[in-house]
Structure formats: structure tokens, C-alpha cells
Write a protein that holds these residues in place. Structure first.
Motif, short mmCIF file in Angstrom:
data_model
loop_
_atom_site.label_atom_id
_atom_site.label_comp_id
_atom_site.label_asym_id
_atom_site.label_seq_id
_atom_site.Cartn_x
_atom_site.Cartn_y
_atom_site.Cartn_z
N GLY A 1 45.85 -66.38 14.89
CA GLY A 1 44.93 -66.11 16.00
C GLY A 1 43.73 -67.03 15.98
N LYS A 2 43.17 -67.27 14.80
CA LYS A 2 42.00 -68.15 14.68
C LYS A 2 42.35 -69.58 15.08
CE LYS A 2 39.46 -65.63 11.09
NZ LYS A 2 38.97 -65.66 9.69
N THR A 3 43.51 -70.04 14.62
CA THR A 3 43.93 -71.39 14.97
C THR A 3 44.15 -71.52 16.47
OG1 THR A 3 45.02 -71.65 12.81
CG2 THR A 3 45.68 -73.18 14.56
N THR B 1 42.80 -69.81 18.85
CA THR B 1 41.52 -69.74 19.57
C THR B 1 40.82 -71.09 19.59
OG1 THR B 1 41.21 -67.41 19.01
CG2 THR B 1 39.24 -68.66 19.60
N VAL B 2 40.82 -71.78 18.46
CA VAL B 2 40.20 -73.10 18.36
C VAL B 2 40.91 -74.10 19.27
CG1 VAL B 2 39.75 -75.06 16.84
CG2 VAL B 2 39.31 -72.73 16.03
N ARG C 1 42.85 -73.45 21.89
CA ARG C 1 42.74 -73.06 23.29
C ARG C 1 41.41 -73.52 23.88
NH1 ARG C 1 42.96 -67.86 22.71
NH2 ARG C 1 45.23 -67.73 22.68
N ALA C 2 40.35 -73.45 23.09
CA ALA C 2 39.03 -73.85 23.58
C ALA C 2 39.02 -75.31 24.02
CB ALA C 2 37.98 -73.63 22.50
N HIS D 1 41.11 -75.94 27.26
CA HIS D 1 40.48 -75.49 28.49
C HIS D 1 39.38 -76.43 28.99
CE1 HIS D 1 42.25 -71.73 29.77
NE2 HIS D 1 42.33 -71.32 28.51
N GLU E 1 49.37 -69.66 26.15
CA GLU E 1 48.87 -68.51 26.93
C GLU E 1 49.94 -67.80 27.76
OE1 GLU E 1 45.48 -69.83 29.19
OE2 GLU E 1 44.18 -69.66 27.43
#
Length: 201
Positions: A106-108, A110-111, A113-114, A117, A152
């Protein structure tokens, strides 16, 4: 520097060799790395430095005339990396539980995905020097769209496609900085290999 493979090595090769005048991977370097990786994976090498899936992913070999066929070696390295990812996943789950693994994933995600985007043309740095080679922005952004769909919306995308991604060349600030894009894609491959690799075979 390009070397020529000795005939004694050619007769005892682990992979298909290219023609004597063609360029492949340095046989000795490939054999040494694979022997070391195999020994570590089988726990027979406890004295050397630990080998991780990242080490397998970033390993590189010098060119050599008559060397190993690059595609054959690359395919084998991909399979070995997947085995190391599975081992690392099993070890973490065994030591800290499946929740710890999911948190890491999840942490990976999130990084990554940021950055995905970010606006078109602004996802990565531009080289400051005009003469340095860079990656075509449109090509990189197109892959980023596919990665965002994969992360996503459960889109279908093979990790091997990312591993073999090739971008048209650009010059300086007309493109994205190669080293930053490469580092980002390394993290993407790490995530995809972890997600797509089952806990048990």
C-alpha cells in the motif's frame, strides 16, 4: 570494452550463444552472477552479501562478441527476480503476517500513484543540459496512463511490458531525465511483481 568469448567457454554455455562475430552478454559475468544468486537462494552461500530482487533487476553485463543471447538471459533474469520477490514476500509474511505485506504494498502504491497523477509533461524532471539524452515525454506519459489504470482500475498490464519499455530519445529539457524515469519504473516493477506473484505456487 567488447571482449571475445573463448572457445572453451562456448562449449560449456548455460544459454544460447550469438554468432562468433555478434554481440551478446559477457559469459563469465552472467555465469558468476547466476551462480551466486542460486547459491544464496538455496542458502548455500552464507558468507557473501545478501542478494535481493532489486539486485537481480538492476544487474547488467558487459558486451562480448559471441556472448550469451541477451533475450535469453533477460528472460531468465526476469524469472529469477520473480522467485526472489516470492521468497521476500513469504519471509515478510512469515515474520510479521500478511497485514505487514499489504501495508508495504500500500505504501509503495501510494508513492507511485502520487507521481502518476501529476500533469502531462510534469511527471519527471527535465535535464538541465541541452546535450544530454532524455526520454520522449509523450512515450513516458502514455505508459504512465497505462500504469495508473493498472493500479487504480485493475487494468491488465504485464510486468514484462514495463521491464521491456523503450522510449524514443529526446535531447535535454525536451524530454524527461532518464535516471529518474528508470528509478521510478524500478519501483513499479517491484510493486507489480509483488502483486502478481502468489504466496504459494
Amino acid at each position: 570494452m567488447t571482449v571475445t568469448v573463448e572457445e572453451t567457454i562456448r562449449t560449456n554455455s548455460k544459454f544460447k550463444l550469438v554468432g562468433p562475430k555478434d554481440i551478446g552478454y559477457n559469459v563469465k559475468q552472467v555465469d558468476v552472477f547466476l551462480d551466486r544468486a542460486r547459491a544464496y537462494f538455496l542458502n548455500s552461500d552464507t558468507s557473501g552479501k545478501a542478494i535481493t530482487s532489486l539486485d537481480v533487476r538492476v544487474a547488467s553485463f558487459d558486451p562480448a562478441r559471441g556472448g550469451y543471447n541477451a533475450q535469453a538471459v533477460d528472460a531468465a533474469m526476469d524469472r529469477i527476480e520473480d522467485e526472489f520477490v516470492l521468497r521476500e514476500k513469504e519471509l515478510l509474511i512469515g515474520a510479521e503476517g500478511e497485514k505487514a505485506w499489504m501495508i508495504k504494498i500500500g505504501k509503495t502504491a501510494t508513492v507511485l500513484r502520487a507521481r502518476l497523477h501529476r500533469p502531462e509533461g510534469e511527471r519527471f524532471r527535465r535535464p538541465s543540459r541541452k546535450s544530454v539524452q532524455s526520454y520522449n515525454i509523450a512515450d513516458v506519459d502514455l505508459l504512465c496512463h497505462e500504469l495508473l489504470t493498472y493500479i487504480e482500475d485493475n487494468g491488465e498490464l504485464s510486468v514484462d511490458i514495463v521491464r521491456r519499455s523503450v522510449f524514443a530519445p529526446a535531447k535535454g529539457p525536451e524530454g524527461y531525465e532518464e535516471s529518474q524515469v528508470d528509478a521510478f519504473l524500478d519501483r513499479v516493477v517491484e510493486l507489480m511483481a509483488a502483486i502478481d506473484t502468489p504466496t504459494e505456487k
